[in-house]
Design an enzyme around this catalytic site. Structure first.
Site, short mmCIF file in Angstrom:
data_model
loop_
_atom_site.label_atom_id
_atom_site.label_comp_id
_atom_site.label_asym_id
_atom_site.label_seq_id
_atom_site.Cartn_x
_atom_site.Cartn_y
_atom_site.Cartn_z
N SER A 139 0.83 -1.20 0.00
CA SER A 139 0.00 0.00 0.00
C SER A 139 0.87 1.25 0.00
CB SER A 139 -0.95 -0.04 1.20
OG SER A 139 -1.99 0.90 1.06
N ASP A 266 -9.97 -3.91 -5.62
CA ASP A 266 -9.44 -3.23 -4.44
C ASP A 266 -10.30 -1.99 -4.17
OD1 ASP A 266 -7.93 -1.60 -2.65
OD2 ASP A 266 -6.07 -2.51 -3.33
N HIS A 295 -7.79 -5.21 -0.89
CA HIS A 295 -6.62 -4.40 -0.54
C HIS A 295 -5.77 -5.17 0.46
CE1 HIS A 295 -4.40 -0.63 -0.45
NE2 HIS A 295 -4.24 -0.82 0.86
#
Length: 339
Positions: A139, A266, A295
Site C-alpha cells: 500500500s 481493491d 486491498h
C-alpha cells in the site's frame, strides 16, 4: 513487458473486495519468532526502528508497511514468514512514529518518504555487504518503494535485485477520492482516527507549530493532508503533495525487475492506480492485476497467502537472473491479450 494474466482465484465466497480487505486485517494471526529490533539514527536527528528476522542468509528483503501500519502487522509477518522459509533474511522497518514510539521531530511519514527507505537500504548494505537485496512494499509502503526505485533509476542496478509492491495507490489523488466515497467511509474513518491521535500527541511536544483547533472535525484526506501532511513535509497543499509523491510518474525510470500486484476489486484504488500503459512499455515493470484480492488481501486456504508465494517466486527468479529483467517463462505467467 506485457501486462500479466494472473492465476489467482479467491476461495469460494470471497470474490468480494471488501471481504478480502477486512478479513485478514481482523482475523489473521501469523506466528513468528520475536525479531531483533535495531534503531537507526537519521541524519536529521530522528530515528527509524527496524525489526530483523534472521541475519545469516545470502538474500535479504526490506519490507515496508502501509498507512498507519507497522512492522508487526499480519501482512508484514506473513511475507516475512514466507521469505524466511525460503532462506531469506527480512528487515521489516517502521515509518517514523509507527513503531509504538513517537518520533522526535515535527516531521512524520508520508506516501513519498523515499528518503527514509533510502536510509534503511544504506544501513542494510553497510551492515551486510555482498548480500542480494530485494524490496517489498504494501500500500503506502508500496508507493514509497516504487518511487524510490524510479528515483534511483540506473543507480539501483547492482545492489537491488528485484522488488514487489502490493496494493499500491500509484495515483494518490485518485485513491483519496475513492476513499472519500460513501462505500469507503468506514476505512477512511479508521485511518483518520489514528492519524488525528498522532497529531494530538505531537502537539504536546510542538504546541507552537501545530494548530489543532477543529482537528477532530476533519473528515477527509483532503482536509488532513492540506492542514498537516503537506505543510509538515514541504508541500503547498494536498494536491501538491499527491502530485509530487504519486509513484505512477516514476515507473518509467525503474531499472530493476519489479512486480506490481493490484487487484481490480481493491476498494481503495481508482482506475488510475493501474498503470497498464507503463507496464506494457517497460522491460522491468510487471503489472499483475487479478480480478479479485481486495486491498492487501489475496486470501487462500493455506498457510501462505497467494501474494506471499507470488512475491517469493518473483524475487527468487530476479535474483537467479542477477537482477536482469525476468523472462515471462521465469515468471510462470502469460502475457495478457489486452497489452
Amino acid at each position: 513487458m506485457p501486462v500479466l494474466v494472473s492465476n489467482y482465484r479467491p476461495p469460494p465466497g470471497l470474490a468480494n473486495g471488501h471481504l478480502q480487505t477486512v478479513l485478514p486485517a481482523l482475523a489473521r494471526r501469523v506466528a513468528m519468532p520475536p525479531p531483533l529490533r535495531r534503531r537507526v539514527e537519521t541524519p536529521d536527528g530522528d530515528f527509524l526502528d527496524l525489526d530483523l528476522h534472521g541475519e545469516g542468509g545470502r538474500r535479504v528483503a526490506i519490507v515496508s508497511h502501509g498507512l498507519e501500519g507497522d512492522s508487526r502487522r499480519a501482512y508484514v509477518a506473513g511475507m516475512a514468514r514466507c521469505l524466511r522459509a525460503a532462506g531469506w533474511d527480512v528487515v521489516a522497518w517502521n515509518f517514523r512514529g509507527c513503531s509504538g514510539v513517537s518520533n522526535r521531530s515535527l516531521r512524520s511519514y508520508h506516501s513519498g518518504a523515499s528518503d527514509d527507505l533510502g536510509i534503511v537500504v544504506d544501513y542494510v548494505r553497510a551492515t551486510w555487504p555482498r548480500r542480494e537485496i530485494a524490496l517489498v512494499g504494501f500500500s503506502l509502503g508500496g508507493n514509497v518503494t516504487l518511487k524510490y526505485l524510479g528515483e534511483q533509476g540506473d543507480e539501483a542496478v547492482g545492489f537491488i535485485a528485484g522488488a514487489v509492491a502490493v496494493s499500491v495507490p500509484c495515483d494518490l489523488a485518485g485513491c483519496a477520492a475513492r476513499l472519500e466515497t460513501r462505500e469507503n467511509r468506514f476505512y477512511l474513518r479508521r485511518f483518520l482516527r489514528t492519524l488525528v491521535a498522532k497529531i494530538e500527541v505531537k502537539h504536546l511536544v510542538y504546541p507552537e507549530s501545530l494548530d489543532v483547533r477543529g482537528l477532530r472535525e476533519i473528515r477527509t484526506f483532503t482536509e488532513f493532508d492540506t492542514r498537516f501532511t503537506a505543510p509538515l513535509h514541504g508541500f503547498v497543499d494536498a494536491a501538491d503533495y499527491w502530485a509530487r509523491c504519486s509513484s505512477r510518474q516514476f515507473l518509467g525510470s525503474i531499472r530493476v525487475p519489479t512486480l506490481l500486484l493490484n487487484s481490480r476489486d481493491d476498494p481503495f484504488l481508482s482506475p488510475s492506480c493501474f498503470p497498464d500503459a507503463e507496464a506494457a512499455a517497460s522491460a522491468w515493470l510487471h503489472l499483475e492485476a487479478p480480478a479479485h484480492g481486495g486491498h492487501v488481501g489475496f486470501i487462500r486456504p493455506a498457510r501462505e497467502y497467494w501474494s506471499e508465494t507470488r512475491a517469493r517466486e518473483f524475487l527468487e527468479a530476479a535474483c537467479d537472473r542477477g537482477g536482469s529483467a525476468p523472462a515471462l517463462s521465469d515468471l510462470g505467467e502469460r502475457p495478457s491479450v489486452r497489452a
